[in-house]
Design a protein around this motif. Sequence first.
Motif, mmCIF file in Angstrom:
data_model
loop_
_atom_site.group_PDB
_atom_site.id
_atom_site.type_symbol
_atom_site.label_atom_id
_atom_site.label_comp_id
_atom_site.label_asym_id
_atom_site.label_seq_id
_atom_site.Cartn_x
_atom_site.Cartn_y
_atom_site.Cartn_z
ATOM 1 N N ILE A 128 0.843 -1.198 0.000
ATOM 2 C CA ILE A 128 0.000 0.000 0.000
ATOM 3 C C ILE A 128 0.877 1.246 0.000
ATOM 4 C CG2 ILE A 128 -1.759 1.309 1.235
ATOM 5 C CD1 ILE A 128 -1.398 -2.382 1.955
ATOM 6 N N TYR A 129 0.588 2.154 -0.939
ATOM 7 C CA TYR A 129 1.360 3.386 -1.091
ATOM 8 C C TYR A 129 0.447 4.602 -0.934
ATOM 9 C CZ TYR A 129 4.684 0.157 -3.300
ATOM 10 O OH TYR A 129 5.524 -0.894 -3.554
ATOM 11 N N ASP A 130 0.995 5.662 -0.355
ATOM 12 C CA ASP A 130 0.211 6.892 -0.240
ATOM 13 C C ASP A 130 0.313 7.687 -1.535
ATOM 14 O OD1 ASP A 130 2.689 8.192 -0.230
ATOM 15 O OD2 ASP A 130 2.681 8.561 1.925
ATOM 16 N N GLU A 131 -0.310 8.881 -1.553
ATOM 17 C CA GLU A 131 -0.362 9.672 -2.780
ATOM 18 C C GLU A 131 1.005 10.206 -3.194
ATOM 19 O OE1 GLU A 131 -3.334 12.618 -2.029
ATOM 20 O OE2 GLU A 131 -4.992 11.236 -2.443
ATOM 21 N N LEU A 135 5.785 3.901 0.603
ATOM 22 C CA LEU A 135 5.206 2.655 1.095
ATOM 23 C C LEU A 135 4.661 2.858 2.503
ATOM 24 C CD1 LEU A 135 4.733 -0.376 0.587
ATOM 25 C CD2 LEU A 135 6.984 -0.791 1.616
ATOM 26 N N VAL A 136 3.397 2.501 2.699
ATOM 27 C CA VAL A 136 2.726 2.701 3.980
ATOM 28 C C VAL A 136 2.616 1.399 4.758
ATOM 29 C CG1 VAL A 136 0.551 3.377 5.080
ATOM 30 C CG2 VAL A 136 1.424 4.688 3.142
ATOM 31 N N ASP A 137 2.296 0.316 4.044
ATOM 32 C CA ASP A 137 2.065 -0.950 4.738
ATOM 33 C C ASP A 137 2.207 -2.101 3.745
ATOM 34 O OD1 ASP A 137 1.454 -2.665 6.811
ATOM 35 O OD2 ASP A 137 -0.720 -2.457 6.574
ATOM 36 N N THR A 138 2.497 -3.277 4.270
ATOM 37 C CA THR A 138 2.510 -4.506 3.477
ATOM 38 C C THR A 138 1.638 -5.532 4.202
ATOM 39 O OG1 THR A 138 4.512 -5.311 4.587
ATOM 40 C CG2 THR A 138 4.807 -4.086 2.525
ATOM 41 N N VAL A 139 0.847 -6.269 3.430
ATOM 42 C CA VAL A 139 -0.075 -7.245 4.007
ATOM 43 C C VAL A 139 0.074 -8.570 3.268
ATOM 44 C CG1 VAL A 139 -2.482 -7.798 4.503
ATOM 45 C CG2 VAL A 139 -1.696 -5.407 4.606
ATOM 46 N N ASN A 157 -0.956 1.678 9.219
ATOM 47 C CA ASN A 157 0.347 1.593 8.578
ATOM 48 C C ASN A 157 1.186 0.482 9.213
ATOM 49 O OD1 ASN A 157 1.361 2.614 10.997
ATOM 50 N ND2 ASN A 157 1.565 4.705 10.222
ATOM 51 N N SER A 158 2.431 0.382 8.819
ATOM 52 C CA SER A 158 3.289 -0.700 9.316
ATOM 53 C C SER A 158 3.575 -0.598 10.810
ATOM 54 C CB SER A 158 4.617 -0.708 8.537
ATOM 55 O OG SER A 158 5.254 0.557 8.628
ATOM 56 N N ASP A 159 3.305 0.572 11.405
ATOM 57 C CA ASP A 159 3.468 0.758 12.861
ATOM 58 C C ASP A 159 2.151 0.610 13.599
ATOM 59 O OD1 ASP A 159 6.218 1.298 12.604
ATOM 60 O OD2 ASP A 159 5.818 3.404 12.117
ATOM 61 N N ASP A 160 1.130 0.099 12.909
ATOM 62 C CA ASP A 160 -0.216 -0.094 13.470
ATOM 63 C C ASP A 160 -0.870 1.220 13.871
ATOM 64 O OD1 ASP A 160 -0.260 -2.843 13.133
ATOM 65 O OD2 ASP A 160 0.687 -3.215 15.077
ATOM 66 N N ALA A 161 -0.504 2.304 13.209
ATOM 67 C CA ALA A 161 -1.134 3.607 13.446
ATOM 68 C C ALA A 161 -2.117 3.898 12.315
ATOM 69 C CB ALA A 161 -0.075 4.713 13.521
ATOM 70 N N GLN A 162 -3.226 4.540 12.679
ATOM 71 C CA GLN A 162 -4.238 4.882 11.678
ATOM 72 C C GLN A 162 -3.663 5.884 10.683
ATOM 73 O OE1 GLN A 162 -7.515 3.718 11.286
ATOM 74 N NE2 GLN A 162 -7.352 4.876 9.367
ATOM 75 N N GLY A 166 -7.810 9.676 2.777
ATOM 76 C CA GLY A 166 -7.339 9.935 1.422
ATOM 77 C C GLY A 166 -7.337 8.673 0.585
ATOM 78 N N ASN A 167 -6.697 8.769 -0.555
ATOM 79 C CA ASN A 167 -6.648 7.641 -1.473
ATOM 80 C C ASN A 167 -5.265 7.006 -1.474
ATOM 81 O OD1 ASN A 167 -9.330 8.144 -2.318
ATOM 82 N ND2 ASN A 167 -8.612 9.702 -3.751
ATOM 83 N N TYR A 168 -5.263 5.677 -1.522
ATOM 84 C CA TYR A 168 -4.020 4.922 -1.463
ATOM 85 C C TYR A 168 -4.007 3.893 -2.605
ATOM 86 C CZ TYR A 168 -3.460 6.947 3.173
ATOM 87 O OH TYR A 168 -3.318 7.844 4.231
ATOM 88 N N SER A 169 -2.822 3.700 -3.173
ATOM 89 C CA SER A 169 -2.669 2.720 -4.250
ATOM 90 C C SER A 169 -2.222 1.386 -3.678
ATOM 91 C CB SER A 169 -1.641 3.212 -5.277
ATOM 92 O OG SER A 169 -2.052 4.427 -5.867
ATOM 93 N N VAL A 170 -2.723 0.321 -4.290
ATOM 94 C CA VAL A 170 -2.395 -1.026 -3.819
ATOM 95 C C VAL A 170 -1.791 -1.829 -4.975
ATOM 96 C CG1 VAL A 170 -3.267 -3.167 -2.816
ATOM 97 C CG2 VAL A 170 -4.291 -0.972 -2.169
ATOM 98 N N GLY A 171 -0.606 -2.357 -4.728
ATOM 99 C CA GLY A 171 0.024 -3.242 -5.702
ATOM 100 C C GLY A 171 0.102 -4.640 -5.136
ATOM 101 N N ILE A 172 -0.392 -5.621 -5.880
ATOM 102 C CA ILE A 172 -0.401 -7.002 -5.394
ATOM 103 C C ILE A 172 0.567 -7.839 -6.227
ATOM 104 C CG2 ILE A 172 -1.796 -9.089 -5.120
ATOM 105 C CD1 ILE A 172 -4.188 -7.333 -4.537
ATOM 106 N N ILE A 173 1.458 -8.530 -5.534
ATOM 107 C CA ILE A 173 2.429 -9.407 -6.180
ATOM 108 C C ILE A 173 2.178 -10.838 -5.707
ATOM 109 C CG2 ILE A 173 4.862 -10.006 -6.377
ATOM 110 C CD1 ILE A 173 5.563 -7.104 -6.146
ATOM 111 N N ALA A 174 2.065 -11.747 -6.677
ATOM 112 C CA ALA A 174 1.809 -13.161 -6.358
ATOM 113 C C ALA A 174 2.823 -14.035 -7.081
ATOM 114 C CB ALA A 174 0.386 -13.538 -6.768
ATOM 115 N N LEU A 175 3.243 -15.121 -6.405
ATOM 116 C CA LEU A 175 4.224 -16.045 -6.967
ATOM 117 C C LEU A 175 3.647 -17.464 -6.964
ATOM 118 C CD1 LEU A 175 7.437 -14.827 -5.066
ATOM 119 C CD2 LEU A 175 6.668 -14.131 -7.354
#
Length: 226
Positions: A128-131, A135-139, A157-162, A166-175
Amino acid sequence: METESILQSSAYTTTSTDTATPSNELDDDAFMTLFIAQLENQDPLNPMDNTDMLAQLAQFTTVEQLSSMNENIASMLDQSNAQVINSAVSYIGLDVVAEGDQVSVGDDGVSPLYYTLSDDATEAMAYIYDEDGSLVDTVALSDLEKGEHTFQWNGLNSDDAQVAKGNYSVGIIALDDQGDFIPVSTLCQGTVVGMSAQNGTTVFELADGRTVNMMSVTDVYTNSAS
């Protein structure tokens, strides 16, 4: 009389006050007038060749056909644009699902993102990326089977803070089990509140500020809030 002088004199039109006004366009009547004058004033000992005469008439006919075709195409485009606008307006107030990789964080939580795996995966991650592109978080994703799935981010976010609204972009990678990348397609959902034209395409404006291409819409629903 020389043909050249006829062409020169016909390049002007006379107004009611006999003032010569230059004109760079020849209509049908002007062309035929020039053509007949050319025939009447040709050298009797060296008349125009039939092939040349037919070539001039064919050229005139071709120009006329192209002009008419251009007018018809312009009319069709106007009608098509009007139909697109009318169709687009009918989407306002409805929920649409369309190609996109953005989610919106608001008072009602985080909008869902739908993704499709083209094959079974052994592991998959959502980034997850901000505007600003940071990089904000990985899941880590648990739905690894081929097919359609829903990703619902918790907005932390990755520190468990709200994170901020706004709008956030999500990139999904699968193997896959060989470590090769699996193609992943994503869809987003939102309520249409407006429309605009961008680069020749119609774009829907969603209530949360995101935009989607009208041609990428896959599903339409009645807004549950309406």
